[in-house]
Design an enzyme around this catalytic site. Structure first.
Site, mmCIF file in Angstrom:
data_model
loop_
_atom_site.group_PDB
_atom_site.id
_atom_site.type_symbol
_atom_site.label_atom_id
_atom_site.label_comp_id
_atom_site.label_asym_id
_atom_site.label_seq_id
_atom_site.Cartn_x
_atom_site.Cartn_y
_atom_site.Cartn_z
ATOM 1 N N HIS A 199 9.295 -21.101 18.737
ATOM 2 C CA HIS A 199 10.706 -21.420 18.979
ATOM 3 C C HIS A 199 10.860 -22.876 19.440
ATOM 4 O O HIS A 199 10.815 -23.178 20.623
ATOM 5 C CB HIS A 199 11.254 -20.466 20.053
ATOM 6 C CG HIS A 199 12.752 -20.500 20.139
ATOM 7 N ND1 HIS A 199 13.476 -19.473 20.686
ATOM 8 C CD2 HIS A 199 13.659 -21.434 19.756
ATOM 9 C CE1 HIS A 199 14.775 -19.772 20.641
ATOM 10 N NE2 HIS A 199 14.905 -20.957 20.091
ATOM 11 N N HIS A 214 13.077 -26.646 18.664
ATOM 12 C CA HIS A 214 14.132 -27.385 17.966
ATOM 13 C C HIS A 214 13.651 -28.824 17.794
ATOM 14 O O HIS A 214 13.425 -29.514 18.777
ATOM 15 C CB HIS A 214 15.440 -27.354 18.756
ATOM 16 C CG HIS A 214 16.003 -25.979 18.899
ATOM 17 N ND1 HIS A 214 16.842 -25.417 17.960
ATOM 18 C CD2 HIS A 214 15.821 -25.031 19.857
ATOM 19 C CE1 HIS A 214 17.172 -24.190 18.346
ATOM 20 N NE2 HIS A 214 16.560 -23.926 19.491
ATOM 21 N N LEU A 215 13.488 -29.230 16.552
ATOM 22 C CA LEU A 215 13.021 -30.602 16.300
ATOM 23 C C LEU A 215 14.173 -31.538 15.939
ATOM 24 O O LEU A 215 13.984 -32.745 15.845
ATOM 25 C CB LEU A 215 11.965 -30.613 15.186
ATOM 26 C CG LEU A 215 10.634 -29.943 15.571
ATOM 27 C CD1 LEU A 215 9.676 -29.946 14.381
ATOM 28 C CD2 LEU A 215 9.994 -30.618 16.774
ATOM 29 N N ARG A 216 15.356 -30.966 15.722
ATOM 30 C CA ARG A 216 16.603 -31.739 15.536
ATOM 31 C C ARG A 216 16.688 -32.554 14.253
ATOM 32 O O ARG A 216 17.740 -33.107 13.952
ATOM 33 C CB ARG A 216 16.859 -32.670 16.724
ATOM 34 C CG ARG A 216 16.979 -31.968 18.070
ATOM 35 C CD ARG A 216 18.204 -31.069 18.130
ATOM 36 N NE ARG A 216 18.363 -30.465 19.450
ATOM 37 C CZ ARG A 216 18.688 -29.194 19.649
ATOM 38 N NH1 ARG A 216 18.888 -28.379 18.629
ATOM 39 N NH2 ARG A 216 18.826 -28.720 20.876
ATOM 40 N N ASN A 236 18.808 -24.647 13.023
ATOM 41 C CA ASN A 236 20.147 -25.201 13.334
ATOM 42 C C ASN A 236 20.154 -26.727 13.336
ATOM 43 O O ASN A 236 20.487 -27.365 14.321
ATOM 44 C CB ASN A 236 20.669 -24.651 14.657
ATOM 45 C CG ASN A 236 19.771 -25.003 15.835
ATOM 46 O OD1 ASN A 236 18.592 -25.310 15.664
ATOM 47 N ND2 ASN A 236 20.320 -24.964 17.029
ATOM 48 N N ASP A 244 19.323 -18.910 15.174
ATOM 49 C CA ASP A 244 19.211 -19.287 16.588
ATOM 50 C C ASP A 244 20.189 -20.380 16.986
ATOM 51 O O ASP A 244 20.382 -21.357 16.265
ATOM 52 C CB ASP A 244 17.801 -19.747 16.923
ATOM 53 C CG ASP A 244 17.699 -20.164 18.378
ATOM 54 O OD1 ASP A 244 18.130 -19.377 19.235
ATOM 55 O OD2 ASP A 244 17.224 -21.272 18.645
ATOM 56 N N HIS A 294 18.747 -14.313 18.113
ATOM 57 C CA HIS A 294 19.287 -14.873 19.347
ATOM 58 C C HIS A 294 20.333 -13.859 19.817
ATOM 59 O O HIS A 294 21.424 -13.798 19.274
ATOM 60 C CB HIS A 294 19.925 -16.244 19.038
ATOM 61 C CG HIS A 294 20.730 -16.828 20.156
ATOM 62 N ND1 HIS A 294 20.398 -18.023 20.753
ATOM 63 C CD2 HIS A 294 21.854 -16.404 20.769
ATOM 64 C CE1 HIS A 294 21.290 -18.307 21.696
ATOM 65 N NE2 HIS A 294 22.189 -17.343 21.722
ATOM 66 N N ASN A 319 20.814 -21.630 27.166
ATOM 67 C CA ASN A 319 21.342 -20.406 26.575
ATOM 68 C C ASN A 319 20.201 -19.592 25.966
ATOM 69 O O ASN A 319 19.527 -20.109 25.078
ATOM 70 C CB ASN A 319 22.361 -20.762 25.493
ATOM 71 C CG ASN A 319 23.144 -19.560 25.028
ATOM 72 O OD1 ASN A 319 23.143 -18.527 25.686
ATOM 73 N ND2 ASN A 319 23.793 -19.689 23.882
ATOM 74 N N ASP A 352 11.516 -22.590 23.308
ATOM 75 C CA ASP A 352 12.926 -22.945 23.073
ATOM 76 C C ASP A 352 13.163 -24.414 23.456
ATOM 77 O O ASP A 352 14.164 -24.771 24.071
ATOM 78 C CB ASP A 352 13.886 -22.034 23.832
ATOM 79 C CG ASP A 352 15.324 -22.164 23.305
ATOM 80 O OD1 ASP A 352 15.539 -22.898 22.321
ATOM 81 O OD2 ASP A 352 16.220 -21.538 23.889
#
Lengths: 314, 180, 435
Positions: free
Chosen positions: C58, C60-62, C92, C152, C179, C278, C305
């Protein structure tokens, strides 16, 4: 006292000191010349991220009567459309040399962030942050209650009922802590949908109808909170304004059930006919107009205590 | 020279003399209002009023005495810890056209009196303002002088003059102390 | 190829002292003593714990879209420094990873950088809108070989869409990664709903909003016989539901994040948005329940996360701030603090929680989360459990600095990470050996 952010960490000594100072400030407001030179040379910024003409005018009058320079700064923006950031605004005010920043903000905690963000050197006075706190409102409420029910003393033995939307009310949160610190007993009266989950540690009782509160407690001061109509319908917190009025509204009949010495309060602006009837609002027991006048004295006291002696304190 | 400079009898005599001087200077006491500056100027004002009433029976000591808190007029507010604000009370008749006698315990730099004059201006327009002090210790920083003085005490700047009064401290005395 | 590497006297899984020989990206020898080849690099590993390279399910590499917060490159570097050899990148991004094109781009970029293996997670629905299933089959058969699908950031809320997704991923033996958040119960929510939110006047995110979705999805997974993985479990109630679902034989797995195992809603009293995440930080009772569940296996894995945010999204009012916090570089230290040093878990458990099990759930266990044994790929993490360090946000390799641990001391850290035998992270004291 460096900042005034919340009533929760205000000691009884500090609270009484503010009220005593406010008493002296109120006395000066009965004179022909009401302006005092006390804060000459100090700059007070009214930083309002949320419209509130009443509160702004009250702070403005307080600061001006103490001869402070007042700058009004309306910052637009909301949680939806972000305007200038809190940080940039704070840096601007710092550059302007603000000695005190009176901040009103739609976000809970904004006053705390201004005070602790390291962006500003001045004192921060919370004039209402989101649904968190509104310390000067509760101080003026306490001042008003004290004047009528316990002149010169604390509020030991006084029972105050606060009626309405506790969930979204910074006035209720501020008053629960301040009034109990001063010795009063606080009873919150609200439908269960408008009572926050997690209220258990609050030092107060909670009941769910105004009649029950009137039956159970000898109420010395009855404070009606403003109810926002949009919470009734769209928000789904309550079936209808009519039902709210029936269960929580203060009308003539309920007014007459209060003890003779009891006072009726409202932080304003009122929804006549919703939470309070015209008969109750205009009755001799209503101290609602007086609350406004007391607001100036209390805010003068707060500004004085924050700003006088400031340099020595730093 | 340190130690007790004035005892109870000295203070009493000084106040009696000042009372007479006030009456004499103002051709009676008809228009006189005594404004005591808290903390210790206030009981001194009450004592003076009582003595004036003995000299001039028409003088209403209670009615003609007030308190003048000057905290909010100080010019050194921001250099000291926050001060509590005291009570200001003006006789019901007001001070317009009266002869206001400011009463303080120790007359020193003159800054307190300067603040008092500002405070008086916000309360009304007296015909004249006079100043009575139990002790004048010198070291004026402003062009202000006293009209009535109980005792002149030469001091060095570092010394302290403590006035103790029965009403507040349980005894009457003026004590000169060495500075720290 | 590169020089052979000898890792001498390391503590495998924290319970077995041995030396390792790595040649051509493969562990070729595990023994008490190893004769050092002439040109070998020698790592004196006394006191260091060796784990299989960590696998994050999990992250997030953006990239693409928010390269101001993180890029695949900066995120890869942060991951390597944290001891990770593979991460699963959430969908996302902007554009959303809902097509084979986007997931292949992310996968290839990860390979090009070469510090970790980046495995894209595909979106369940187009644009994460919760309305139409994305082309999951195309993503599965793409070069990125996507097996996990998640919206997610938002919950797959519509029960019919969730059911169809669970059914559809069976085609390629995938899993839906959920999620769990009831959207209606959390409108405007800012923090855990409880005593602290009541006092602070911040809108509450009730535990039931997570638990009701966890229960629903477990039942749906049972009904259609598919696999669901629940992300960032945060409440004691969710733990109970997962425990019940597993006893019932439902194919459900669950993760916990380091921050939910350490921090509580009390942090919100600072109104510092660094603590806004979150699902929100919960109560101490929830933290305790999560720790127990990790220790007894109810929760299968630890996942970070890792959620980088640009400073303007955190240097603002709490209510205006974005949700999320960094995690890749601090996870190992936090886990050592809350699980290993407390005796709740061993390093062997950590190997399972942070490498083997996530590799299995992510279906990359042919490459990652392998045993530390002869013939296995040399994806390894060397941990110095005594190398305490104080977190300095600006010193982190992430482009963003939104860590909640600034100024906090963590007991240990990864001092070296190897991806197929190549050092992707070396602590200063080890750099000399490879010079």
């Amino acid at each position: 006292m460096r900042h005034l952010l919340t009533t929760k960490d205000l000691s009884k000594t500090d609270a009484l000191r503010i009220l005593d100072t406010a008493t002296q400030m109120a006395a000066t407001q009965e004179r022909e010349v009401r302006k005092l030179p006390t804060l000459r040379g100090k700059t007070v910024v009214n930083l309002f991220f949320e419209d509130s003409t009443r509160t702004r005018i009250s702070f403005e009058a307080a600061a001006k009567r103490l001869s402070a320079d007042v700058i009004n700064f309306s910052a637009k923006g909301s949680s939806v459309s972000k305007g200038e950031s809190l940080k940039d605004t704070a840096l601007t005010l710092q550059a302007m040399g603000a000695d005190a920043v009176v901040v009103r903000h739609w976000a809970s905690g904004a006053a705390y962030q201004l005070a602790h963000g390291g962006w500003l050197h001045g004192s921060v006075l919370n004039a209402g942050d989101g649904t968190h706190q509104h310390p000067t409102q509760s101080l003026l409420d306490a001042f008003t209650i004290r004047k009528h029910l316990a002149p010169g003393g604390d509020l030991e033995g006084v029972t105050v009922a606060i009626v309405g939307d506790v969930l979204h009310s910074r006035v209720a949160r501020s008053n629960v802590y301040l009034l109990t610190t001063l010795g009063a007993k606080v009873v919150l009266v609200a439908p269960p949908t408008l009572v926050p989950v997690g209220i258990e540690p609050w030092p107060c009782d909670v009941v769910h109808t105004l009649d029950q509160a009137l039956d159970t407690y000898e109420i010395d001061a009855l404070m009606m909170l403003r109810v926002q109509r949009e919470r009734m319908t769209g928000g789904g917190f309550f079936p209808s304004p009519n039902e709210y009025s029936r269960i929580f509204g203060l009308d003539g009949d309920r007014l007459r059930r209060l003890p003779d010495h009891a006072i009726v309060m409202h932080p304003g602006p009122m929804n006549r006919g919703l939470e309070i009837s015209a008969e109750a609002a205009d009755s001799p027991r209503s101290v609602i107009v007086e609350q406004v006048a007391n607001g100036v004295a209390v805010r003068m006291a707060a500004l004085y205590l924050l700003l006088a002696g400031e340099e020595a304190a730093q | 020279m340190t130690g007790t400079i004035m005892g109870a009898a000295d203070i009493s005599r000084a106040l009696t003399r000042i009372a007479h001087e006030i009456v004499e200077r103002n051709d009676g006491a008809a228009d006189v209002v005594l404004m005591g500056i808290p903390t210790r100027g206030l009981p001194i004002a009450h004592r003076l009023a009582a003595r004036i009433a003995e000299i001039e029976p028409a003088f209403d000591a209670e009615l003609a005495t007030g308190a003048l808190d000057i905290t909010m007029y100080r010019d050194d507010l921001f250099k000291n810890p926050t001060r509590a604000i005291g009570t200001t009370s003006v006789p019901d008749t007001g001070i317009d056209d009266a002869v206001v006698v400011l009463v303080d315990d120790v007359f020193h730099t003159g800054r307190t009196i300067r603040a008092a004059l500002d405070a008086i201006r916000d309360l009304g327009r007296p015909r004249a303002v006079q100043l009575a002090a139990l002790v004048d210790r010198g070291h004026r920083e402003l062009p202000i002088r006293a009209d009535f003085v109980g005792k002149n005490i030469p001091t060095s700047r570092s010394e302290r003059v403590d006035v103790r009064l029965e009403e507040i401290d349980g005894e009457d005395a003026v004590i000169l102390r060495k500075g720290e | 190829m590169s020089r052979p590497i000898v890792i001498k006297n390391a503590n495998l899984y924290g319970d077995t002292v041995a030396s390792l020989l790595i040649e051509n990206g493969v562990i070729t020898k595990v023994a008490d003593t190893i004769e050092t080849p002439d040109d070998a690099v020698v790592v004196e590993a006394d006191g260091l714990v060796v784990l299989p390279g960590l696998v994050d399910l999990h992250t997030h590499l953006r990239e693409p879209g928010r390269e101001d917060a993180e890029t695949i490159e900066t995120g890869s570097r942060a991951a390597a420094r944290g001891g990770w050899t593979a991460v699963h990148a959430m969908a996302n991004t902007n554009p959303v990873a809902d097509t084979a094109g986007v997931v292949e781009q992310v996968y290839s970029r990860g390979q090009e950088i070469g510090l970790i293996d980046v495995y894209p997670v595909g979106a369940v629905t187009i644009g994460l809108k919760g309305e139409h299933l994305s082309e999951m089959g195309a993503m599965a058969s793409s070069k990125a070989r996507v097996r996990l699908f998640s919206d997610d950031g938002v919950c797959v809320y519509d029960p019919v869409i969730m059911r169809r997704a669970l059914e559809y991923v069976k085609t390629f033996d995938g899993a839906v990664v959920q999620h769990a958040q009831d959207l209606r119960l959390t409108e405007g929510a800012q923090m855990h709903e409880g005593e602290v939110s009541a006092e602070l006047g911040l809108a509450g995110w009730p535990a039931v909003a997570e638990e009701s979705i966890v229960a629903r999805d477990a039942l749906l997974a049972e009904h259609v016989g598919s696999r669901v993985h629940v992300q960032h479990l945060s409440t004691a109630g969710s733990v109970e539901i997962i425990r019940w679902a597993k006893e019932r034989g439902i194919k459900v797995t669950a993760e916990a994040t380091p921050h939910h195992l350490l921090l509580t809603d009390e942090s919100a009293r600072t109104y510092d948005p660094l603590f806004k995440v979150n699902p929100p930080l919960r109560t101490q009772a929830d933290v305790d329940a999560l720790r127990t569940a990790v220790a007894d296996g109810t929760i299968d894995i630890i996942a970070t996360d890792h959620a980088p945010h640009a400073s303007e999204d955190k240097d603002c009012e709490w209510a205006a701030a974005s949700f999320g916090m960094l995690g890749l570089e601090t996870a190992l230290g936090v886990i050592q603090k809350v699980l290993v040093d407390t005796g709740a878990a061993t390093w062997r458990d950590v190997a399972r929680l942070m490498s083997e099990a996530p590799a299995r759930i992510g279906q990359v266990d042919h490459l990652h989360g392998r045993p530390i044994a002869e013939g296995e790929p040399a994806n390894l993490t060397l941990v110095d459990p005594k190398a305490a360090w104080t977190v300095t946000p600006e010193a982190l390799a992430s482009r963003a600095s939104n860590t909640p641990y600034g100024g906090i001391e963590l007991p240990g850290r990864a001092v070296a990470t190897f991806l197929r035998g190549v050092p992707t992270h070396l602590d200063a004291q080890l750099e000399g050996a490879f010079a």
